[in-house]
Design an enzyme around this catalytic site. Structure first.
Site, PDB file in Angstrom:
ATOM      1  N   LYS A  87       0.839  -1.217   0.000  1.00  0.00           N
ATOM      2  CA  LYS A  87       0.000   0.000   0.000  1.00  0.00           C
ATOM      3  C   LYS A  87       0.868   1.259   0.000  1.00  0.00           C
ATOM      4  O   LYS A  87       0.616   2.185  -0.761  1.00  0.00           O
ATOM      5  CB  LYS A  87      -0.923   0.024   1.235  1.00  0.00           C
ATOM      6  CG  LYS A  87      -1.879  -1.160   1.320  1.00  0.00           C
ATOM      7  CD  LYS A  87      -2.869  -0.985   2.470  1.00  0.00           C
ATOM      8  CE  LYS A  87      -2.248  -1.022   3.855  1.00  0.00           C
ATOM      9  NZ  LYS A  87      -1.612  -2.325   4.200  1.00  0.00           N
ATOM     10  N   ARG A 147      -0.417  -8.230  13.644  1.00  0.00           N
ATOM     11  CA  ARG A 147      -0.941  -7.254  12.674  1.00  0.00           C
ATOM     12  C   ARG A 147      -1.761  -7.956  11.596  1.00  0.00           C
ATOM     13  O   ARG A 147      -2.790  -7.442  11.153  1.00  0.00           O
ATOM     14  CB  ARG A 147       0.219  -6.474  12.041  1.00  0.00           C
ATOM     15  CG  ARG A 147       0.850  -5.500  13.037  1.00  0.00           C
ATOM     16  CD  ARG A 147       2.184  -4.992  12.574  1.00  0.00           C
ATOM     17  NE  ARG A 147       2.118  -4.261  11.332  1.00  0.00           N
ATOM     18  CZ  ARG A 147       3.130  -4.195  10.454  1.00  0.00           C
ATOM     19  NH1 ARG A 147       4.257  -4.817  10.682  1.00  0.00           N
ATOM     20  NH2 ARG A 147       2.982  -3.494   9.355  1.00  0.00           N
ATOM     21  N   ARG A 156      -9.472   1.319   8.292  1.00  0.00           N
ATOM     22  CA  ARG A 156      -9.120  -0.045   8.683  1.00  0.00           C
ATOM     23  C   ARG A 156     -10.254  -0.723   9.428  1.00  0.00           C
ATOM     24  O   ARG A 156     -10.119  -1.884   9.816  1.00  0.00           O
ATOM     25  CB  ARG A 156      -7.889  -0.026   9.583  1.00  0.00           C
ATOM     26  CG  ARG A 156      -6.566  -0.335   8.866  1.00  0.00           C
ATOM     27  CD  ARG A 156      -5.480  -0.083   9.849  1.00  0.00           C
ATOM     28  NE  ARG A 156      -4.282  -0.847   9.672  1.00  0.00           N
ATOM     29  CZ  ARG A 156      -3.138  -0.319   9.228  1.00  0.00           C
ATOM     30  NH1 ARG A 156      -3.090   0.932   8.834  1.00  0.00           N
ATOM     31  NH2 ARG A 156      -2.059  -1.058   9.171  1.00  0.00           N
ATOM     32  N   ARG A 213      11.592  -5.703   5.105  1.00  0.00           N
ATOM     33  CA  ARG A 213      11.412  -4.270   4.801  1.00  0.00           C
ATOM     34  C   ARG A 213      12.381  -3.377   5.581  1.00  0.00           C
ATOM     35  O   ARG A 213      12.576  -3.546   6.782  1.00  0.00           O
ATOM     36  CB  ARG A 213       9.977  -3.863   5.143  1.00  0.00           C
ATOM     37  CG  ARG A 213       9.733  -2.369   5.018  1.00  0.00           C
ATOM     38  CD  ARG A 213       8.291  -2.047   4.871  1.00  0.00           C
ATOM     39  NE  ARG A 213       7.482  -2.412   6.025  1.00  0.00           N
ATOM     40  CZ  ARG A 213       6.168  -2.268   6.069  1.00  0.00           C
ATOM     41  NH1 ARG A 213       5.513  -1.813   5.027  1.00  0.00           N
ATOM     42  NH2 ARG A 213       5.491  -2.605   7.151  1.00  0.00           N
ATOM     43  N   ARG A 255      11.217  -1.120  10.919  1.00  0.00           N
ATOM     44  CA  ARG A 255      10.132  -0.683  11.799  1.00  0.00           C
ATOM     45  C   ARG A 255      10.031  -1.577  13.020  1.00  0.00           C
ATOM     46  O   ARG A 255      10.191  -2.793  12.931  1.00  0.00           O
ATOM     47  CB  ARG A 255       8.805  -0.721  11.031  1.00  0.00           C
ATOM     48  CG  ARG A 255       8.597   0.488  10.170  1.00  0.00           C
ATOM     49  CD  ARG A 255       7.385   0.373   9.297  1.00  0.00           C
ATOM     50  NE  ARG A 255       6.196  -0.162   9.967  1.00  0.00           N
ATOM     51  CZ  ARG A 255       4.991  -0.160   9.422  1.00  0.00           C
ATOM     52  NH1 ARG A 255       4.806   0.343   8.214  1.00  0.00           N
ATOM     53  NH2 ARG A 255       3.962  -0.654  10.062  1.00  0.00           N
TER      54      ARG A 255
END
Ligand code: AMP
Length: 233
Positions: free
Chosen positions: A21, A179, A96, A135, A168
């Site tokens: 996203k 998550r 969300r 990531r 992160r």
């Protein structure tokens, strides 16, 4: 968007964490010349600055859970009312929950838009895990890398500006699992929410980011409704 490149209505990106996203929202925002509003980035910024809002959000984010609808909706409403959002905007990570989607409807109406268009990025579970755990983000410009699929030229450094690449806090395995659970429980049903009203574009998020971005731009430019409901086809 004075050059006539228009996304259709304000865009939102749906899909689980790691679906891409942020990457696609950034590409679309650059192409169409409208702001990208990434609620996760806004919360991380508050946490880094040690604001009251950051203090409230930090523990929730570290558990991989969702911040309350009231807090996130107030933050988005304030952002969308800024003048740079008048010609459109791209949301990434919001809504969300169904409550957030309903609040967003009211907000876009209040700001003179005809409604939102949702893009759903479909990506399999194994790819999500690989993307999230690999990531890395540039601490200067926000460029996103992946140690498996898109490593930087120099380890730990951004190709653009040499900024330090960071991981992160919530991209560690136990939090990733939580998550993804939160997505299944609270967010996935939004795909149906937008499908039922004919405002959903489904795309294959497994493709190379640049290939997908080109495909999306083509699809969005051929949408019949532009910002503020003006038909431009
Ligand atoms: P993201 O960068 O979009 O993955 O968001 C990181 C974290 O910020 C999430 O795991 C949530 O804790 C919080 N967050 C971001 N956007 C929202 C939202 N729309 N509603 C609730 N919490 C959010």
């Amino acid at each position: 968007m004075a050059d006539g490149k228009k996304p259709a209505q304000p865009l939102i990106f749906l899909g689980p964490p790691g679906a891409g996203k942020g990457t696609q929202a950034r590409e679309m925002a650059e192409h169409f010349g409208v702001p990208q509003i990434a609620t996760g980035d806004m919360f991380r910024d508050h946490v880094a600055r040690g604001t009251e809002l950051g203090r409230q959000a930090k523990a929730v984010m570290e558990r991989g859970e969702l911040v309350s609808d009231d807090i996130v909706c107030a933050m988005v409403a304030e952002r969308v009312r800024q003048p740079d959002c008048a010609a459109g905007f791209i949301l990434d990570g919001f809504p969300r929950t169904e409550a957030q989607a309903e609040r967003l409807d009211a907000l876009v109406e209040e700001n003179g838009f005809p409604g939102v268009l949702a893009v759903n990025l479909q990506v399999g579970y194994d790819s999500l895990i690989r993307r999230l755990s690999g990531r890395r983000t540039c601490s200067v410009c926000g460029e996103i890398y992946n140690v498996y699929s898109r490593p930087p030229q120099t380890e730990g450094r951004c190709d653009r500006d040499g900024g330090t690449l960071t991981q992160r806090a919530d991209d560690h395995e136990d939090v990733i699992r939580e998550r993804l659970n939160a997505y299944e429980r609270q967010t996935k049903s939004l795909v149906e929410f937008y499908r039922e009203r004919g405002a959903l574009l489904e795309v294959n998020g497994e493709q190379e980011p640049q290939t997908l971005a080109r495909q999306l731009i083509g699809q969005l430019e051929s949408q019949p409704i532009g910002p503020r409901g003006i038909r431009h086809s």
